[in-house]
Enzyme design. Sequence first.
Site, PDB file in Angstrom:
ATOM      1  N   ASN A 142       9.902 -47.341  27.170  1.00 27.98           N
ATOM      2  CA  ASN A 142      10.135 -48.137  28.380  1.00 27.98           C
ATOM      3  C   ASN A 142      11.550 -48.690  28.486  1.00 27.98           C
ATOM      4  OD1 ASN A 142       8.605 -49.485  26.133  1.00 27.98           O
ATOM      5  ND2 ASN A 142       9.378 -51.314  27.167  1.00 27.98           N
TER       6      ASN A 142
ATOM      7  N   THR B 270      -1.568 -52.934  28.269  1.00 30.50           N
ATOM      8  CA  THR B 270      -1.583 -53.845  27.114  1.00 30.50           C
ATOM      9  C   THR B 270      -2.975 -53.881  26.494  1.00 30.50           C
ATOM     10  OG1 THR B 270       0.159 -55.225  28.072  1.00 30.50           O
ATOM     11  CG2 THR B 270      -1.228 -56.242  26.376  1.00 30.50           C
TER      12      THR B 270
ATOM     13  N   THR C 194     -17.173 -57.371  34.816  1.00 32.21           N
ATOM     14  CA  THR C 194     -17.392 -56.810  36.142  1.00 32.21           C
ATOM     15  C   THR C 194     -16.172 -56.010  36.581  1.00 32.21           C
ATOM     16  OG1 THR C 194     -18.837 -58.630  36.742  1.00 32.21           O
ATOM     17  CG2 THR C 194     -17.854 -57.382  38.563  1.00 32.21           C
TER      18      THR C 194
ATOM     19  N   SER D 287      -1.433 -47.426  32.830  1.00 30.85           N
ATOM     20  CA  SER D 287      -1.302 -48.639  33.630  1.00 30.85           C
ATOM     21  C   SER D 287      -1.095 -48.224  35.081  1.00 30.85           C
ATOM     22  CB  SER D 287      -0.095 -49.445  33.144  1.00 30.85           C
ATOM     23  OG  SER D 287       0.079 -50.582  33.961  1.00 30.85           O
ATOM     24  N   ALA D 288      -1.662 -48.988  36.022  1.00 28.92           N
ATOM     25  CA  ALA D 288      -1.488 -48.637  37.431  1.00 28.92           C
ATOM     26  C   ALA D 288      -0.123 -49.068  37.965  1.00 28.92           C
ATOM     27  CB  ALA D 288      -2.597 -49.272  38.278  1.00 28.92           C
ATOM     28  N   HIS D 289       0.359 -50.235  37.512  1.00 25.73           N
ATOM     29  CA  HIS D 289       1.513 -50.816  38.214  1.00 25.73           C
ATOM     30  C   HIS D 289       2.863 -50.200  37.856  1.00 25.73           C
ATOM     31  CE1 HIS D 289       3.460 -53.686  35.282  1.00 25.73           C
ATOM     32  NE2 HIS D 289       2.302 -53.574  34.670  1.00 25.73           N
TER      33      HIS D 289
ATOM     34  N   CYS E  78      14.496 -64.077  24.631  1.00 23.30           N
ATOM     35  CA  CYS E  78      15.080 -65.406  24.445  1.00 23.30           C
ATOM     36  C   CYS E  78      14.158 -66.243  23.586  1.00 23.30           C
ATOM     37  CB  CYS E  78      15.236 -66.106  25.788  1.00 23.30           C
ATOM     38  SG  CYS E  78      16.337 -65.247  26.898  1.00 23.30           S
TER      39      CYS E  78
HETATM   40  C1  LIG Z   1       4.403 -51.846  31.098  1.00 15.62           C
HETATM   41  C2  LIG Z   1       4.030 -51.239  29.799  1.00 15.62           C
HETATM   42  C3  LIG Z   1       2.913 -51.676  29.092  1.00 15.62           C
HETATM   43  C4  LIG Z   1       2.058 -52.830  29.569  1.00 15.62           C
HETATM   44  O1  LIG Z   1       1.291 -52.447  30.662  1.00 15.62           O
HETATM   45  P1  LIG Z   1       0.476 -53.568  31.471  1.00 15.62           P
HETATM   46  O2  LIG Z   1      -0.373 -52.758  32.400  1.00 15.62           O
HETATM   47  O3  LIG Z   1       1.497 -54.375  32.179  1.00 15.62           O
HETATM   48  O4  LIG Z   1      -0.316 -54.346  30.503  1.00 15.62           O
HETATM   49  C5  LIG Z   1       2.610 -51.053  27.908  1.00 15.62           C
HETATM   50  N1  LIG Z   1       3.357 -50.053  27.438  1.00 15.62           N
HETATM   51  C6  LIG Z   1       4.443 -49.602  28.085  1.00 15.62           C
HETATM   52  C7  LIG Z   1       5.217 -48.480  27.508  1.00 15.62           C
HETATM   53  C8  LIG Z   1       4.821 -50.187  29.275  1.00 15.62           C
HETATM   54  O5  LIG Z   1       5.906 -49.750  29.900  1.00 15.62           O
END
Ligand SMILES: *Cc1c(COP(=O)(O)O)cnc(C)c1O
Length: 393
Positions: A161, A82, A249, A209-211, A334
């Site tokens: 996504n 994001t 940091t 993004s890592a997650h 929603c």
């Molecule tokens: C999950 C996602 C984001 C947001 O990533 P965050 O690391 O959660 O901020 C942005 N773009 C796409 C396409 C995503 O799937």
Amino acid sequence: MPTTSAPPLPVYLDYAATTPVDERVAAVMQRYLTVDQLFANPASRSHMLGWQAEQAVEQARRQVADLINADPREIVWTSGATEADNLALTGFMRANRERGMHLVTSTIEHKAVVDTARALESEGFEVTWLTPGPDGRVTPEQLERALRDDTTLVSLMAVNNELGTVNDLKALADVAHGFGAAFHTDAAQAVGRIELDVAAQQVDLMSLSAHKAYGPKGIGALYVKRHPDIRVEALIHGGGHERGMRSGTLPTHQIAGMGEAFALMGEVGEADRPHIDALKARFLAGLAAIGGVHVNSPAEHGVSSIVNVAFEGADGEALLMALRDLAVSTGSACNSASVEPSYVLLGIGVPRALAHSSLRFSFGRFTTEHEIDHALGLIRHALGGLRTPQASN
Ligand SMILES: *Cc1c(COP(=O)(O)O)cnc(C)c1O
């Protein structure tokens, strides 16, 4: 049936929302937190502990860069994709306002891009919103028609996504460059799902993004090509970290976790793919047997990890309620008055009623065939209760 055991955990088919942290990643993160470990500030230049933390950060920078064929100096740490999207769009448009005020993106980008582009509109920038085809792809021809002399940036995602649609990055970037515009892509969903190579694909800015890749939440990066034309203005000011592009940091444990997750993806990402291809095939065959199912994800140019489907005659929210033992998502938003169906599904022309009946299933490294079969059983059962026989007239 035993009645005393704890209820089973829901089957997790929501990998596109987030992935669990791989155990190997969690183990690495543990090394950078407590008093007997490398907890020091990586910006501390006056002692050994700071240098060691900095070394960990720099190793992770190399690991992330390696996966996308970038130079480590081109990686800027952020709090996630994001923030990377915000920095790419706002930072680039502001830094280049002398050259032009026009941005091109699409209507089905992630909210981090859509809402940033809207904010730029209210700052006086002009945005052209491309409508993708029913498969969710933007074509190079379509992009070409939208480009102008004053276009400075094009932002189109690598993998959608909600649908899993894969854009042709190289073809789109070539068109953008032909008009002197830079090319940004949000690749949060693409890591490990498709090949990413910023040199081959000619990408100038890439959000990561890592997650979404078995790393921790709260850390990401923006790839910023080292080129005099690719400059971004900082959004977060402070100590001048990250070559002035993003102060704050550095969270060593998060960064080391992202580095390890990306390195792991380099090692096992390719092995994940046939596994996930097989899961998707199994799931689609099971859905076909249930019937009354319409697949919103594209038949071609889609990743296997995301399957978006509409269930005819069943409301998505009601279905979700009936599927409490299944962790999946609707793309709906929603608000106090109503449930709005997914803007992405509406954006590719899915009729409102079908968009309302749609769910996104997403698979990953730890999903098993057993879980797919279990999910199919739950879906069949839930639909049985929701699909009331239609009146004949
Ligand atoms: C999950 C996602 C984001 C947001 O990533 P965050 O690391 O959660 O901020 C942005 N773009 C796409 C396409 C995503 O799937």
